[in-house]
Design a protein around this motif. Structure first.
Motif, PDB file in Angstrom:
ATOM      1  N   THR A  82      -5.466  30.208  57.004  1.00 34.25           N
ATOM      2  CA  THR A  82      -5.924  29.215  55.773  1.00 34.25           C
ATOM      3  C   THR A  82      -7.185  29.557  54.963  1.00 34.25           C
ATOM      4  N   LEU A 113      -9.687  28.961  52.131  1.00 32.95           N
ATOM      5  CA  LEU A 113     -11.334  28.368  51.412  1.00 32.95           C
ATOM      6  C   LEU A 113     -11.619  28.353  49.744  1.00 32.95           C
ATOM      7  N   ARG A 135      -2.379  28.195  53.974  1.00 32.26           N
ATOM      8  CA  ARG A 135      -2.685  26.923  53.545  1.00 32.26           C
ATOM      9  C   ARG A 135      -4.009  27.121  52.740  1.00 32.26           C
ATOM     10  N   ILE A 148      -6.867  25.575  50.730  1.00 36.47           N
ATOM     11  CA  ILE A 148      -8.057  24.342  50.306  1.00 36.47           C
ATOM     12  C   ILE A 148      -9.012  24.989  49.619  1.00 36.47           C
ATOM     13  N   ALA A 188     -12.825  23.998  46.752  1.00 35.02           N
ATOM     14  CA  ALA A 188     -13.717  23.074  47.018  1.00 35.02           C
ATOM     15  C   ALA A 188     -14.017  23.377  45.129  1.00 35.02           C
ATOM     16  N   TYR A 240      -5.307  21.493  49.466  1.00 30.27           N
ATOM     17  CA  TYR A 240      -6.172  20.209  49.337  1.00 30.27           C
ATOM     18  C   TYR A 240      -7.532  20.093  48.822  1.00 30.27           C
ATOM     19  N   ILE A 283     -11.426  19.666  47.836  1.00 31.60           N
ATOM     20  CA  ILE A 283     -12.923  18.969  47.990  1.00 31.60           C
ATOM     21  C   ILE A 283     -13.559  19.293  48.046  1.00 31.60           C
ATOM     22  N   GLU A 340     -18.208  18.128  50.805  1.00 35.33           N
ATOM     23  CA  GLU A 340     -17.238  18.587  52.091  1.00 35.33           C
ATOM     24  C   GLU A 340     -16.626  19.928  52.764  1.00 35.33           C
ATOM     25  N   ASP A 344     -17.559  20.206  56.377  1.00 36.58           N
ATOM     26  CA  ASP A 344     -16.642  19.815  57.316  1.00 36.58           C
ATOM     27  C   ASP A 344     -15.724  20.564  57.765  1.00 36.58           C
ATOM     28  N   HIS A 345     -15.598  21.493  56.734  1.00 32.77           N
ATOM     29  CA  HIS A 345     -14.074  22.069  56.270  1.00 32.77           C
ATOM     30  C   HIS A 345     -13.535  23.901  56.916  1.00 32.77           C
ATOM     31  N   GLU A 357     -11.994  25.056  59.849  1.00 35.17           N
ATOM     32  CA  GLU A 357     -10.593  25.480  59.345  1.00 35.17           C
ATOM     33  C   GLU A 357      -9.791  26.732  58.678  1.00 35.17           C
TER      34      GLU A 357
END
Length: 423
Positions: free
Chosen positions: A182, A184, A206, A208, A210, A227, A229, A233, A236-237, A240
């Motif tokens: 994953t 970010l 995956r 994410i 931000a 996804y 955010i 946030e 909080d992620h 992952e």
């Protein structure tokens, strides 16, 4: 008019210096206005990226010292702090430098395409602020044309090498298979978008995204089935994420050591690979002290990107030839401006003499003088008026032995060629 390019880049300054003199989107308009105050310069544009800060100016005088001082003062730094890292290019060298920058020849990753968009943005910002005039306007438009030719006529952009690609390549060295990982991505600009494309090409599991503006994060995440955010946030992620790539315009870090430490505990100390592409840095340098974190900055990527440079060296040589030709082309145009004022003044003087003699001739006609006599007077008097000063100067040059001046006059007026033809 003198053209000056003054700045520093990844070759001349370390990241801790570069991040002190960056111009973020929120301050660049004020910086341009500050630079123009007091007629310090006549025209100005500022290019500020993670790898360089450069000020392009058109000035009535060739003294770049005021611009050097302004750069340090604007950022609250002593000139001695910045001076060792600065370079200055004037006129011909300044033109060549901008062409090289826009074509990707001066980038950390040779031939990377993102810089051209950044140069265009810098130009547009300066235009919006009203700090671009005839010289810089012509220079930047010329630059865009040359950069396009370099891309079209050489293979400089054939390999998918960029800072984003280098970051993904490094991630693949750490995680040989990305399908279960994953990522970010912090930010939603061009670099992050490019990183997302490279990650998708390598079947990343995956994504994410931000971003401060959640709408932009949603748009980018949707394109890559990810996804979205907000920046608030992230904590909080973060647990992952196996891969973190950050590139924002934030003046302060968005990710601190404590946040990363808590995320590692949640992950049971499974490693996290982090790349901080931003300048100023998005991730606190102290994060590198944590076990199970592999943190790389823009400067650290240099070794990775070198592997992709070999295929671009020949293309770079071809590009340099194109740039040299078009640099001289622009300088020819710039030099021609010196003659424009002289030509205009000379024409005004000739037209003034014409109007004066014509007015006298018309009065003679009104007094009943024969037209043929008036035409003879007009031709004779106007010829004498136009030739009097040049003839006097040529005669004096002959007396003084100024052979070069006589030769220049002959070349300009082509007197000998016409005399030979008449014989």
């Amino acid at each position: 008019m003198t053209l000056i390019a003054l700045g520093l880049n990844h070759k001349t300054a370390p990241i801790d210096i570069r991040e002190r003199v960056t111009f973020g989107p929120d301050i660049i308009a004020g910086a341009l206005r500050s630079l123009m105050e007091g007629s310090l310069v006549d025209e100005a544009a500022i290019l500020s990226t993670c790898n360089r800060t450069e000020v392009y100016c058109a000035m009535s005088t060739p003294a770049e010292e005021p611009v050097r001082c302004w750069l340090g003062q604007f950022h609250g730094l002593d000139s001695e702090r910045v001076e060792p890292y600065l370079y200055v290019h004037v006129n011909h060298q300044a033109v060549r430098h901008l062409l090289q920058v826009a074509s990707g020849l001066d980038s950390m990753v040779l031939g990377e395409p993102q810089i051209l968009g950044q140069v265009k943005t810098a130009f547009q910002t300066a235009c919006d602020c009203g700090t671009v005039g005839k010289l810089l306007g012509r220079l930047f438009q010329h630059t865009f044309s040359v950069a396009k030719q370099v891309r079209t006529d050489t293979a400089i952009g054939s390999s998918p090498v960029s800072i984003a690609f280098a970051a993904v390549s490094l991630a693949r060295q750490i995680f040989s298979d990305l399908t279960n990982q994953t990522a970010l991505l912090i930010g939603a600009g061009e670099t992050i978008e490019l990183a997302a494309r490279h990650l998708r090409q390598h079947q990343l599991g995956r994504i994410i995204v931000a971003n401060r503006t959640i709408e932009r994060a949603h748009a980018l995440a949707e394109e890559f089935n990810g996804y979205a955010i907000g920046l608030t946030e992230i904590a909080d992620h973060l647990a992952e994420a196996d891969i973190v790539i950050s590139s924002t315009a934030s003046p302060l870090p968005v990710l601190g050591k404590g946040t990363v430490e808590r995320a590692l505990k949640k992950r049971k100390h499974r490693p996290i690979f982090m790349v901080d592409i931003a300048v100023p840095r998005d991730i606190e340098p102290e994060v590198s002290e944590l076990n199970d974190v592999y943190l790389y900055t823009v400067d650290d990527l240099q070794g990775v990107v070198n592997e992709g440079l070999k295929s671009r060296q020949e293309a770079a040589s071809q590009a340099e030839e194109i740039i040299e030709i078009h640099t001289e082309e622009f300088m020819c145009w710039l030099r021609s401006l010196d003659a424009v004022g002289l030509i205009q003044d000379y024409r005004r003087r000739a037209e003034s003499a014409r109007d004066e003699v014509l007015a006298r001739a018309l009065r003679q006609l009104e007094c009943g003088k024969p037209p043929a006599d008036v035409l003879g007077y007009l031709a004779h008097t106007l010829t004498n008026k136009l030739l009097h000063i040049p003839s006097t100067r040529l005669r004096q040059a002959g007396r003084d032995g100024k052979v070069e001046l006589l030769q220049a006059a002959n070349e300009l007026l082509q007197i000998s060629d016409e005399a030979k033809a008449a014989r």
